[in-house]
Design a protein around this motif. Structure first.
Motif, PDB file in Angstrom:
ATOM      1  N   ARG A 296      16.466  -4.334  -4.645  1.00 15.69           N
ATOM      2  CA  ARG A 296      16.767  -4.663  -6.192  1.00 15.69           C
ATOM      3  C   ARG A 296      17.927  -3.940  -6.526  1.00 15.69           C
ATOM      4  NH1 ARG A 296      13.120  -6.092 -11.198  1.00 15.69           N
ATOM      5  NH2 ARG A 296      14.421  -5.185 -12.871  1.00 15.69           N
TER       6      ARG A 296
ATOM      7  N   THR B 269      17.209  -0.500  -8.823  1.00 16.31           N
ATOM      8  CA  THR B 269      16.646   0.705  -8.282  1.00 16.31           C
ATOM      9  C   THR B 269      17.005   1.087  -6.882  1.00 16.31           C
ATOM     10  OG1 THR B 269      14.975  -0.976  -7.244  1.00 16.31           O
ATOM     11  CG2 THR B 269      14.369   0.022  -9.323  1.00 16.31           C
TER      12      THR B 269
ATOM     13  N   LEU C 246      16.043  -0.104  -4.105  1.00 15.66           N
ATOM     14  CA  LEU C 246      14.931   0.018  -3.249  1.00 15.66           C
ATOM     15  C   LEU C 246      14.349  -1.438  -3.036  1.00 15.66           C
ATOM     16  CD1 LEU C 246      13.350   2.917  -4.728  1.00 15.66           C
ATOM     17  CD2 LEU C 246      14.282   3.112  -2.366  1.00 15.66           C
ATOM     18  N   TYR C 247      13.753  -1.849  -1.727  1.00 14.06           N
ATOM     19  CA  TYR C 247      12.973  -2.875  -1.341  1.00 14.06           C
ATOM     20  C   TYR C 247      11.562  -2.358  -1.787  1.00 14.06           C
ATOM     21  CZ  TYR C 247      12.890  -1.071   3.254  1.00 14.06           C
ATOM     22  OH  TYR C 247      12.995  -0.116   4.391  1.00 14.06           O
ATOM     23  N   ASN C 248      10.614  -3.221  -2.034  1.00 16.32           N
ATOM     24  CA  ASN C 248       9.334  -2.831  -2.622  1.00 16.32           C
ATOM     25  C   ASN C 248       8.613  -1.816  -1.655  1.00 16.32           C
ATOM     26  OD1 ASN C 248       9.685  -4.693  -4.455  1.00 16.32           O
ATOM     27  ND2 ASN C 248       8.571  -6.218  -3.569  1.00 16.32           N
TER      28      ASN C 248
ATOM     29  N   LEU D 267       9.818   1.778  -1.798  1.00 18.45           N
ATOM     30  CA  LEU D 267       9.196   2.489  -3.004  1.00 18.45           C
ATOM     31  C   LEU D 267       7.942   2.888  -2.738  1.00 18.45           C
ATOM     32  CD1 LEU D 267       9.838   3.878  -5.771  1.00 18.45           C
ATOM     33  CD2 LEU D 267       9.366   1.376  -6.622  1.00 18.45           C
TER      34      LEU D 267
END
Lengths: 578, 197
Positions: free
Chosen positions: B11, B14, B16-18, B21
């Motif tokens: 994203r 952020t 980061l990918y889910n 994180l």
């Protein structure tokens, strides 16, 4: 593992309602299970209230069903009373209130309020529910092992808990399941809120409820592992013969204990309260969030001081990690440590007061709609206020010496959790029921639930302050009948017990309302019956797979009510323009 | 609106990918878990009348060998991720396989070490030092076992994803690697605290 569990729309009954990965179904599963546990935990307490009001008299009707090893002739044994006490606390906190606030409301509402199709990790979400259920069943099973359930208090202080009966081992195993469940949930909530916010939904446009859930998730993520560590150590003490919590030279029933010794009982208390104090904020923050949503909706104007509330919630989260030892003033930690924790405890009261003040000022000049959710939400404010203010003397070590472990403490935290948080939960159920089921709950039954509940809650917990100030200890099996200095306040036990049973009676309108409204076809005509601004109301009712037919785009803050010049008195977050 | 976004691509705001994180948050909670146990170690030690020198009970050379093994396995873990980035699937298989073998070697040596302790009648109940030693290293060994299971899945049946969704697979190896480095890091703290101090 595919990351798209929604791709198959042809699901059978088991996939759709039992092993579902849909956050809404999981939320409902959590909700129903936790409401059952909440009721069960309340029943345990009603049994205890009989023993306190009528010590040594046989329990009417149900006494003979409890069994000879718990209540011979219907008269409760002290060991069973201790089981009830320990399990009432455990069940209410870990299996009732937190799963309702986080598991049920958090799961159902948060993805809707941020415009997400689901949680980021739907399978972990399902695993979280099943771990929770396993923990709950372990706790229930522990009542039927030899020696009964855990009976060392919900705090499980050693050395008593180290040498207690088998139920304590099951208590630890149950807690490990619950900690696993909350870990999976917490990771899921934080990633969901960070990653899946709809376009335009910046952090300062999040509803207060989402903020509260975000901070709560951080508390669960970081505070529970120390309890897990403590649980492992206590388990080893019990099954492997280690001495983490057993000091040298410990005598049990006149016999020296066959252990190496060298452990520390205070170690357990530090690890336990390192969880259990943030846990208090886990119990209250989501309820504050629910109340904020309902208040903003029913005063028809923006919340006063949205930013102050958000920063206060974050600050509360940080501070809650450095106040834990105010539960331990009586252990003789030393004045320097006491002074530190007194200071932090006084500081943490400030953001709570800020939030409460913002909510009170929000009421000012609003054209308030007094529907059932609003009644519960408004009642939350003074009830939580009483709970919070009576906590201040407990946060200072000098008055705490007198008040520690008395009914005053019971009164204090029940004001926070029972007419506080549980009123928040009721408010949330009445408020979101139309979105979840497409039907409105009955207003008359709602009033019949609210007013007696408010009355009885106060009749239960207000006299406890009196008893506590008179010096009544919280763990007396007979309610203190043999103490001369308690004779003047003993008669309050009867009043409290009667009120508790009265409170139970007036939960019937709620249960009837819940079931009746689900069956009756009083279907809401609008997707947004409360005329709310936040995103969960801008979905079909009930929301289908993937929640939103098209991805919502957010253009404004969460509480744009009565904007001058707007067509209606509410402007949904996803309405373009201005 | 059906699919969950950012499972593969990060994203923007952020970065980061889910899953990345998610694993960082999980590791934060693991830090608290081991942090609580290290705190326990400190509290027990400062409260103890006498505390044995780790090296008088534990076998320092064996612990040192295990430290080297774990650090090497961290290197091979990161090399397997680099191999995927280079689109070299064979090298990935080799490096991840080595990581798994090194982890198993660590466990075998640890088992041998435990056995030697038991033969000398050193049990968790013998003293609080041994109690915290067995708790910390035992919990760490369980984390190694978890890592071996995850890595074996990605080495075996899970690697089919390399054909269907290579970007996603690279992410998975990265996430597994983050976990593995953490487990390695815990040992790097455990070794001096328990064996040397």
């Amino acid at each position: 593992m595919s990351n798209d569990p929604h791709n198959s729309h042809r699901l059978n009954f088991w996939q759709k309602y039992i092993f579902s990965t849909d956050h809404k179904v999981i939320g409902i599963q959590y909700g129903i299970t936790a409401l059952c546990f909440l009721f069960f935990g309340f029943c345990l307490m009603m049994l205890m209230r009989w023993q306190l009001a009528y010590p040594g008299e046989p329990i009417p009707f149900i006494g003979k069903f409890l069994g000879e090893n718990r209540a011979p002739g219907g008269i409760m044994l002290p060991e069973f009373y201790n089981e009830l006490g320990a399990m009432h606390g455990t069940i209410m906190v870990f299996l009732g209130v937190v799963p309702l606030l986080v598991g049920a409301f958090g799961n159902y509402i948060v993805p809707l309020q941020i415009g997400a199709p689901d949680m980021t990790f739907p399978r972990l979400n399902m695993a979280s529910y099943w771990a929770f259920l396993a923990g709950g069943i372990t706790m229930l099973v522990s009542f039927f092992v030899p020696g009964g359930a855990a009976n060392s208090g919900w705090t499980s202080y050693p050395p008593l808990a180290d040498i207690a009966t088998t139920g304590q081992t099951l208590w630890i195993l149950g807690m490990v399941f619950l900690i696993t469940s909350s870990l999976l949930g917490a990771v899921n909530f934080i990633t969901t809120i960070f990653q899946l916010r709809a376009p335009g939904l910046t952090f300062m446009r999040l509803p207060v409820f989402v903020w509260a859930q975000l901070v709560t998730a951080f508390l669960l993520l970081l505070a529970f592992p120390p309890l897990e560590a403590a649980g492992i150590l206590q388990l080893l003490d019990r099954v492997a013969g280690t001495s983490f919590f057993l000091p040298s030279g410990l005598m049990v029933s006149g016999e020296p204990l066959e252990v190496s010794g060298g452990g520390s009982v205070l170690l357990w208390q530090h690890l336990f309260w390192f969880l259990a104090h943030p846990e208090v904020y886990v119990l209250i923050l989501p309820a504050m969030g629910i109340v904020s949503e309902i208040l903003a909706n029913n005063i028809r104007k923006p919340l006063w001081g949205y930013k102050s509330m958000v920063y206060s919630v974050i600050f509360l989260g940080f501070m809650s990690f450095i106040v834990w030892a105010h539960h331990m003033y009586l252990t003789g930690m030393g004045t320097a440590i006491n002074a530190f924790f007194q200071a932090t405890t006084m500081i943490i009261s400030i953001p709570s007061v800020v939030i409460l003040t913002c909510l009170f000022i929000s009421l000012w000049g609003g054209s308030i709609r007094f529907n059932t959710p609003m009644l519960f939400a408004v009642a939350f404010l003074p009830m939580f206020g009483i709970g919070g203010l009576t906590g201040l003397p407990l946060g200072l070590s000098a008055p705490d010496i007198h008040l520690h472990d008395t009914y005053y403490v019971i009164g204090h935290f029940h004001y926070v959790v029972a007419p506080g948080t549980i009123f928040g939960i009721f408010a949330g159920i009445y408020f979101w029921f139309p979105k979840i089921t497409g039907r409105k709950m009955n207003e008359f039954l709602g009033h019949l639930h609210f007013w007696p509940s408010l009355l009885f809650m106060n009749c239960i917990f207000m006299p406890m302050f009196v008893q506590g100030l008179a010096g009544m200890s919280r763990r007396l099996y007979d309610g203190g009948a043999q103490y001369a200095h308690l004779q003047g306040t003993l008669n309050l036990h009867k009043m409290i017990s009667m009120s508790a049973w009265g409170l139970a009676l007036f939960q019937l309108p709620f249960i009837i309302n819940l079931i009746w409204s689900m069956c009756k076809r009083n279907i809401v005509t609008s997707d947004n019956p409360w005329k709310s601004t936040t995103l969960e109301w801008q979905t079909p009712t009930p929301p289908g797979h993937g929640n939103f037919p098209v991805e919502p785009v957010v253009y404004r803050g969460p509480y744009e009510y009565s904007v001058p010049g707007a067509a209606e008195d509410f402007t949904p977050q996803n309405k373009p323009g201005g | 609106m059906d699919a969950i976004p950012y499972t593969v691509e990060p994203r923007q705001d952020t970065g980061l990918y889910n899953a990345k994180l998610g694993v960082w948050l999980f590791l934060a909670s693991e830090v608290m878990l081991f942090g609580a146990l290290f705190s326990t170690y400190i509290l027990l030690r400062i409260g103890a009348a006498q505390w044995p020198l780790g090296s008088s009970i534990l076998n320092v050379p064996i612990g040192a060998v295990n430290t080297v093994i774990l650090i090497t396995s961290s290197v091979t873990m990161v090399m397997s991720w680099v191999a995927l980035k280079d689109k070299s699937f064979g090298r990935f298989k080799l490096c991840l396989g080595l990581t798994i073998l090194l982890a198993l070697a660590f466990l075998a040596i640890k088992g041998f070490e435990y056995n030697a302790k038991f033969e000398h009648h050193y049990f968790p109940k013998t003293s609080t030092f041994l109690a915290i030693y067995f708790t910390l290293t035992g919990l760490h060994a369980l984390h190694i076992v978890g890592g071996v299971i995850v890595n074996s899945y990605f080495w075996g049946p899970g690697c089919k994803m390399w054909q269907s969704d290579p970007e996603h697979f690279i992410n998975r190896i990265e996430v597994a690697g983050l976990y593995w480095h953490f487990v390695d890091l815990v040992w790097i703290f455990l070794f001096p605290v328990l064996y040397l101090l």
